[in-house]
Design a protein around this motif. Structure first.
Motif, PDB file in Angstrom:
ATOM      1  N   LEU A   1       0.833  -1.201   0.000  1.00 32.93           N
ATOM      2  CA  LEU A   1       0.000   0.000   0.000  1.00 32.93           C
ATOM      3  C   LEU A   1       0.873   1.258   0.000  1.00 32.93           C
ATOM      4  O   LEU A   1       0.545   2.249  -0.655  1.00 32.93           O
ATOM      5  N   CYS A   2       1.979   1.211   0.722  1.00 31.33           N
ATOM      6  CA  CYS A   2       2.931   2.335   0.699  1.00 31.33           C
ATOM      7  C   CYS A   2       3.471   2.562  -0.711  1.00 31.33           C
ATOM      8  O   CYS A   2       3.649   3.709  -1.146  1.00 31.33           O
ATOM      9  N   GLU A   3       3.727   1.476  -1.420  1.00 28.20           N
ATOM     10  CA  GLU A   3       4.218   1.588  -2.795  1.00 28.20           C
ATOM     11  C   GLU A   3       3.178   2.252  -3.687  1.00 28.20           C
ATOM     12  O   GLU A   3       3.507   3.132  -4.506  1.00 28.20           O
ATOM     13  N   ILE A   4       1.926   1.852  -3.530  1.00 25.37           N
ATOM     14  CA  ILE A   4       0.841   2.451  -4.315  1.00 25.37           C
ATOM     15  C   ILE A   4       0.693   3.933  -3.985  1.00 25.37           C
ATOM     16  O   ILE A   4       0.529   4.770  -4.881  1.00 25.37           O
ATOM     17  N   ILE A   5       0.762   4.261  -2.713  1.00 22.00           N
ATOM     18  CA  ILE A   5       0.633   5.656  -2.276  1.00 22.00           C
ATOM     19  C   ILE A   5       1.746   6.515  -2.875  1.00 22.00           C
ATOM     20  O   ILE A   5       1.504   7.634  -3.343  1.00 22.00           O
ATOM     21  N   LEU A   6       2.961   5.994  -2.888  1.00 24.28           N
ATOM     22  CA  LEU A   6       4.078   6.749  -3.458  1.00 24.28           C
ATOM     23  C   LEU A   6       3.895   6.931  -4.965  1.00 24.28           C
ATOM     24  O   LEU A   6       4.100   8.039  -5.495  1.00 24.28           O
ATOM     25  N   LEU A   7       3.508   5.882  -5.660  1.00 26.43           N
ATOM     26  CA  LEU A   7       3.315   5.978  -7.110  1.00 26.43           C
ATOM     27  C   LEU A   7       2.213   6.977  -7.471  1.00 26.43           C
ATOM     28  O   LEU A   7       2.347   7.745  -8.427  1.00 26.43           O
ATOM     29  N   ILE A   8       1.123   6.965  -6.706  1.00 31.35           N
ATOM     30  CA  ILE A   8       0.030   7.912  -6.970  1.00 31.35           C
ATOM     31  C   ILE A   8       0.479   9.335  -6.676  1.00 31.35           C
ATOM     32  O   ILE A   8       0.160  10.272  -7.430  1.00 31.35           O
TER      33      ILE A   8
ATOM     34  N   ILE B   1      17.281  11.549  -7.913  1.00 34.87           N
ATOM     35  CA  ILE B   1      18.498  12.190  -7.395  1.00 34.87           C
ATOM     36  C   ILE B   1      18.200  12.930  -6.088  1.00 34.87           C
ATOM     37  O   ILE B   1      18.972  12.853  -5.121  1.00 34.87           O
ATOM     38  N   LYS B   2      17.084  13.625  -6.047  1.00 34.44           N
ATOM     39  CA  LYS B   2      16.708  14.393  -4.852  1.00 34.44           C
ATOM     40  C   LYS B   2      16.518  13.470  -3.641  1.00 34.44           C
ATOM     41  O   LYS B   2      17.030  13.740  -2.547  1.00 34.44           O
TER      42      LYS B   2
ATOM     43  N   ILE C   1       3.439  10.568  -6.914  1.00 38.99           N
ATOM     44  CA  ILE C   1       4.296  11.002  -8.025  1.00 38.99           C
ATOM     45  C   ILE C   1       3.442  11.356  -9.242  1.00 38.99           C
ATOM     46  O   ILE C   1       3.680  12.363  -9.914  1.00 38.99           O
ATOM     47  N   ALA C   2       2.427  10.533  -9.512  1.00 36.93           N
ATOM     48  CA  ALA C   2       1.541  10.794 -10.652  1.00 36.93           C
ATOM     49  C   ALA C   2       0.779  12.099 -10.486  1.00 36.93           C
ATOM     50  O   ALA C   2       0.436  12.757 -11.470  1.00 36.93           O
ATOM     51  N   LEU C   3       0.536  12.494  -9.236  1.00 34.82           N
ATOM     52  CA  LEU C   3      -0.165  13.749  -8.945  1.00 34.82           C
ATOM     53  C   LEU C   3       0.789  14.944  -8.879  1.00 34.82           C
ATOM     54  O   LEU C   3       0.354  16.065  -8.601  1.00 34.82           O
ATOM     55  N   ALA C   4       2.067  14.687  -9.127  1.00 34.33           N
ATOM     56  CA  ALA C   4       3.099  15.730  -9.011  1.00 34.33           C
ATOM     57  C   ALA C   4       3.171  16.283  -7.592  1.00 34.33           C
ATOM     58  O   ALA C   4       3.469  17.459  -7.375  1.00 34.33           O
ATOM     59  N   GLU C   5       2.893  15.408  -6.607  1.00 36.68           N
ATOM     60  CA  GLU C   5       2.989  15.753  -5.185  1.00 36.68           C
ATOM     61  C   GLU C   5       3.843  14.697  -4.478  1.00 36.68           C
ATOM     62  O   GLU C   5       3.394  14.041  -3.532  1.00 36.68           O
ATOM     63  N   PRO C   6       5.080  14.487  -4.950  1.00 38.41           N
ATOM     64  CA  PRO C   6       5.875  13.371  -4.431  1.00 38.41           C
ATOM     65  C   PRO C   6       6.301  13.514  -2.969  1.00 38.41           C
ATOM     66  O   PRO C   6       6.507  12.498  -2.293  1.00 38.41           O
ATOM     67  N   ASP C   7       6.443  14.739  -2.485  1.00 38.90           N
ATOM     68  CA  ASP C   7       6.979  14.931  -1.133  1.00 38.90           C
ATOM     69  C   ASP C   7       6.128  14.249  -0.066  1.00 38.90           C
ATOM     70  O   ASP C   7       6.656  13.608   0.844  1.00 38.90           O
ATOM     71  N   THR C   8       4.805  14.390  -0.184  1.00 33.52           N
ATOM     72  CA  THR C   8       3.922  13.760   0.808  1.00 33.52           C
ATOM     73  C   THR C   8       3.987  12.243   0.718  1.00 33.52           C
ATOM     74  O   THR C   8       3.961  11.548   1.734  1.00 33.52           O
TER      75      THR C   8
END
Length: 325
Positions: free
Chosen positions: A246-253, A297-298, A255-262
Motif C-alpha cells: 500500500l505504501c508503494e501504491i501511495i508513493l506511485l500515486i 536524485i533528490k 508522483i503521478a499527482l506531481a505531489e511526491p513529497d507527501t
C-alpha cells in the motif's frame, strides 16, 4: 492511425515487410487471445466471413451466472482436487477449460449491457478465487494462473479496466486495492505488476486522490490488526507486507499527482523493512518506475544527508544519473 489509413499503408507495402509487420503484431497478443485470433485469421485467409460476437441475452447470462457460482462453490470445497461425489473424477481436470471459457464470456460483455455490473462481480470472484488457489490447493496445481494460460497481471489489468469502465467509486477502488496487495500470487508475477496496473488505470486527479485516501485507510486497518495480541507470525508477515504494498501504491500515486513529497514522507514513515537503507532502495526503485530521474536524485541526496549509506549499486546509479542530468 485510422482504419482507412492502415488499409492504404498495407496496399503500398512490399509482401516481405507486410509479413514481418503482421508477425510482430501477432506476437503482442496474449496466449489466451490468440485462440480467438487464430480462428479469425483462418476464416479471412480461407475466404470465410468472420463471425460477429452475439449479444448476451438475459437468459444466457442467468445460465452463465449459475454455472460460475456452482463452479466457485465446488472450487472452494476442493471438489476439483479431492475425491468427492459432486464432481466426477474424469471431470475434475477440466476445471481449467471451464474457467478459461467463463473469463472469455465475461470479458466479451460490453459496458452498455444490462448485466455488465454482475459480469464484473463474477470476474472479481473468479480472480479472487485464483489468488486464493495460489495459497491453498483448490486444484491440482501450484500456479492456477499459469494453468489457464493467463499472466496474473494481464487478468488483473482486464479486471481493473472493466471495473473502472463503469466509473470510479470508493467501493470499486477499495476492492481493487485489496486485490492488488493480497498475498495470493502467481509464481510468474510480483505485487508491483498489479500495483502499477491499478495506478496507471487512475485517469483523473479525483480518482487518484480517492485511491490515496482508500489506500491510507486500508493501511491503517492493517496496522490495527497488527496491534492485536496473540497474532500468529504468518498473519503478522501478511499484514506487514500488505502495508508495504500500500505504501508503494501511495508513493506511485503521489508522483503521478506531481505531489511526491507527501508520498515519500509517508513511505519512509510506514514502509516496514529492517533498515532505512533498504527503505531507500525500495523508494528509489519505485521512482525509477515512474521515470523521474530528478526526483530520484533528490531522494537519494536527501537520504545521504540523513546519514543513510546507499549500497554500491545505488551509488553507481546516482553517478550515472548525475552525469546525464
Amino acid at each position: 492511425m485510422k482504419v482507412q489509413e492502415l488499409r492504404e499503408l498495407l496496399r503500398s507495402a512490399d509482401r516481405p515487410l507486410l509479413e514481418k509487420a503482421f508477425t510482430e503484431i501477432y506476437k503482442q497478443f496474449r496466449k489466451n487471445q490468440k485462440e480467438d485470433i487464430d480462428q479469425i485469421i483462418q476464416n479471412i485467409l480461407s475466404g470465410k466471413e468472420t463471425e460477429k460476437a452475439k449479444p448476451v441475452s438475459a437468459l444466457d447470462f442467468d445460465k452463465l451466472e449459475q454455472e460460475i457460482l456452482f463452479f466457485l462453490e465446488n472450487a472452494y470445497a476442493q471438489n476439483y482436487f479431492v475425491p468427492n461425489r459432486t464432481i466426477p473424477k474424469n471431470q475434475r481436470p477440466k476445471w481449467r477449460f471451464l474457467l478459461k471459457n467463463y473469463l472469455k464470456e465475461l470479458e466479451k460483455i460490453p459496458v452498455e449491457n444490462e448485466n455488465y455490473g454482475k459480469s464484473v462481480e463474477l470476474m472479481t470472484k473468479l480472480y479472487t478465487m485464483l489468488c486464493d488457489a495460489c495459497c491453498q490447493y483448490l486444484f491440482s496445481t501450484e500456479d492456477p494462473f499459469r494453468s489457464i494460460g493467463w499472466q496474473q497481471q494481464d487478468l488483473f489489468q482486464v479486471l481493473v479496466k472493466k471495473t473502472f469502465a463503469a466509473g470510479y467509486t470508493r467501493e470499486n477502488i477499495s476492492a481493487l486495492l485489496q486485490l492488488a496487495v493480497c498475498d495470493g500470487l502467481s509464481m510468474e508475477s510480483m505485487h508491483i505488476d498489479q500495483e502499477t496496473a491499478f495506478v496507471w488505470a487512475l485517469k483523473t486527479a479525483d480518482a487518484k486522490y480517492m485511491a490515496l485516501e482508500e489506500a491510507k485507510k486500508l493501511a491503517e486497518e492493517k496496522k490495527l490488526a497488527l496491534a492485536e495480541p496473540g497474532l500468529h507470525s504468518n498473519r503478522q508477515y501478511t499484514f506487514e507486507e500488505a502495508i508495504n504494498h500500500l505504501c508503494e501504491i501511495i508513493l506511485l500515486i503521489s508522483i503521478a499527482l506531481a505531489e511526491p513529497d507527501t508520498g515519500i514522507k509517508y513511505f519512509f514513515k510506514n514502509f516496514r523493512k529492517p533498515t532505512k537503507e533498504v527503505v531507500l532502495y525500495y523508494a528509489l526503485d519505485l521512482i525509477d518506475l515512474a521515470e523521474d530521474d530528478a526526483l530520484w536524485i533528490k531522494v537519494y541526496e536527501d537520504g545521504t544527508r540523513r546519514k543513510i549509506k546507499p549500497r554500491e549499486s545505488l551509488q553507481q546509479a546516482y553517478l550515472e544519473k548525475k552525469n546525464m542530468a
